[in-house]
Design an enzyme around this catalytic site. Structure first.
Site, PDB file in Angstrom:
ATOM      1  CD1 TRP A  16      -2.156  -2.202   1.773  1.00  0.00           C
ATOM      2  CD2 TRP A  16      -2.992  -1.214  -0.047  1.00  0.00           C
ATOM      3  NE1 TRP A  16      -3.164  -3.001   1.284  1.00  0.00           N
ATOM      4  CE2 TRP A  16      -3.695  -2.422   0.174  1.00  0.00           C
ATOM      5  CE3 TRP A  16      -3.343  -0.425  -1.145  1.00  0.00           C
ATOM      6  CZ2 TRP A  16      -4.721  -2.858  -0.655  1.00  0.00           C
ATOM      7  CZ3 TRP A  16      -4.375  -0.852  -1.973  1.00  0.00           C
ATOM      8  CH2 TRP A  16      -5.047  -2.053  -1.724  1.00  0.00           C
ATOM      9  CG  ASP A  28      -2.911   4.148   4.216  1.00  0.00           C
ATOM     10  OD1 ASP A  28      -3.959   4.020   4.900  1.00  0.00           O
ATOM     11  OD2 ASP A  28      -2.693   3.484   3.180  1.00  0.00           O
ATOM     12  CE  LYS A  78      -8.334  -2.925   5.273  1.00  0.00           C
ATOM     13  NZ  LYS A  78      -8.880  -3.526   4.075  1.00  0.00           N
TER      14      LYS A  78
HETATM   15  N1  PLP Z   1      -4.115   1.383   2.516  1.00  0.00           N
HETATM   16  C1  PLP Z   1      -4.159   0.305   3.320  1.00  0.00           C
HETATM   17  C2  PLP Z   1      -3.205   0.204   4.468  1.00  0.00           C
HETATM   18  C3  PLP Z   1      -5.091  -0.712   3.072  1.00  0.00           C
HETATM   19  O1  PLP Z   1      -5.140  -1.785   3.862  1.00  0.00           O
HETATM   20  C4  PLP Z   1      -5.967  -0.590   1.968  1.00  0.00           C
HETATM   21  C5  PLP Z   1      -6.957  -1.639   1.661  1.00  0.00           C
HETATM   22  O2  PLP Z   1      -6.937  -2.718   2.168  1.00  0.00           O
HETATM   23  C6  PLP Z   1      -5.865   0.540   1.150  1.00  0.00           C
HETATM   24  C7  PLP Z   1      -4.941   1.512   1.461  1.00  0.00           C
HETATM   25  C8  PLP Z   1      -6.751   0.734  -0.043  1.00  0.00           C
HETATM   26  O3  PLP Z   1      -7.976   1.174   0.410  1.00  0.00           O
HETATM   27  P1  PLP Z   1      -9.200   1.454  -0.554  1.00  0.00           P
HETATM   28  O4  PLP Z   1      -9.659   0.144  -1.064  1.00  0.00           O
HETATM   29  O5  PLP Z   1     -10.179   2.134   0.373  1.00  0.00           O
HETATM   30  O6  PLP Z   1      -8.760   2.365  -1.640  1.00  0.00           O
END
Ligand code: PLP
Length: 358
Positions: free
Chosen positions: A100, A169, A193
């Site tokens: 991520w 994030d 989550k």
């Molecule tokens: N960042 C993290 C740490 C994540 O766990 C996730 C999804 O699991 C995301 C970003 C992506 O999130 P989204 O699907 O809301 O764009």
């Protein structure tokens, strides 16, 4: 009751689902679902404000910061952050600790000057890198990922970072433990989550970062959303309604301090099963980098792993398959996953080892 460790899109407390069910076709005597109410009307506005205020009180958010509810998931934040927050002449800095953070960095590269300053990739993201970055005058911001959902690593102390414009994030561990919001310029989290269903993204932003720019489209501008109190366009009403119920549940459960105590205890029983297995189970993350939200582990062979999934499901335990990039298993134990589920998994792991281990 279900025993369920799926990484997403969401895990809701049972009490929240019960309340949503009771209010489904009659929100507080109005004869309508909350989704059917005008997002500019009093009934919805109360929910909108409650949700914001609960975020504020649970995370102890100071007046220097605004709370926004946006759409587009955490992935849109990967783009909005560099679009709004890299002024000319400055460079955005990224710490890479998993897929991520790589995605966040890749998006910044498309948009402005950006650089990855520390990376844990050499360890295949099993270990968090040494955090020895020294801020530079030239930095637009420093971006971190607090919990690496796929690899199962988590920065142990969110107050340990120091940067004038620190961005995190926190999609997969917000509300799971306390930290000082005032150390951060911007925090974002896809709700799905620990906060509620997908469809809403929480952003906590320091007010000095709310700068107007003609170069950024209105819908992608933090200052436009802040000015309009996250009602610039139609908000994801039902997602925010559920987020508010989840936060109410966190409050009634004892807040983020209690969430942390529970999460540590939940994770411990599973890590104990791994550590006491004498390498029958192999933890993916190194012990000093382990996450209390996503417990990742593997078994010695593909056959054994298939058998593990089969027998876990026969025992009523679901959602353990690991992310394709890591393989093996991942037990996602977000706030709403009860201790009993983790106890059941640990017991199953011991029994499975007794049957197949040497
Ligand atoms: N960042 C993290 C740490 C994540 O766990 C996730 C999804 O699991 C995301 C970003 C992506 O999130 P989204 O699907 O809301 O764009």
């Amino acid at each position: 009751t279900r025993i369920y460790f799926q990484a997403g899109p969401t895990t809701l407390p049972k009490e929240v689902m019960q309340q949503a069910k009771e209010e489904w076709d009659d929100f507080q005597g109005t004869g309508l679902n909350i989704m059917e109410h005008s997002h500019r009307g009093k009934d919805y506005e109360d929910i909108h404000e409650q949700a914001k205020n609960r975020m504020r009180s649970l995370l102890d958010i100071p007046d220097t910061h605004d709370v926004l509810f946006l759409q587009g998931g955490a992935s849109l934040q990967f783009a909005m952050i560099p679009m709004n927050l890299i002024p000319d002449g400055k460079t955005a800095k990224y710490i890479l600790t998993g897929s991520w953070s790589e995605k966040a960095y890749q998006e910044a590269q498309r948009i402005g000057s950006s650089e990855a300053v520390i990376s844990g990739k050499d360890s295949a993201y099993r270990t968090l890198p040494v955090m020895d970055y020294v801020p530079s005058e030239n930095d637009a911001y420093l971006h971190i990922t607090s919990n690496n959902t796929i690899y199962g690593t988590q920065w142990p102390d969110l107050n340990a970072f120091s940067h004038p414009t620190l961005i995190a994030d926190m999609s997969s561990d917000i509300m799971s433990r306390p930290f000082s919001v005032d150390k951060y310029g911007l925090i974002y989290a896809g709700a799905q989550k620990n906060l509620g269903p997908s469809g809403v993204t929480a952003v906590i932003i320091r007010k000095d970062l709310l700068q107007e720019s003609n170069a950024v489209p209105s819908i992608l501008s933090y200052s436009v959303h802040a000015k309009n109190k996250s009602l610039y366009n139609t908000p994801p009403v039902y997602s925010i309604y559920l987020l508010n119920l989840v936060l109410d549940w966190v409050e009634r459960s004892g807040g983020v301090n209690e969430m942390e105590v529970r999460n540590q205890k939940k994770a411990k029983v599973i890590y104990d099963a791994i550590d006491q297995s004498h390498d029958f189970y192999n933890g993916y993350a190194t012990p000093d980098s382990r996450s209390n939200m996503n417990v990742t582990f593997t078994l010695g062979s593909k056959e054994l792993e298939q058998q593990f999934i089969k027998e876990s499901e026969e025992n009523g335990i679901y959602g353990l398959k690991g992310h394709r990039s890591v393989g093996g298993f991942r037990a996602s134990i977000y706030n709403a996953v009860p201790q009993e589920s983790c106890d059941s998994l640990a017991t199953f792991m011991v029994q499975f080892q007794e049957k197949y281990g040497k």
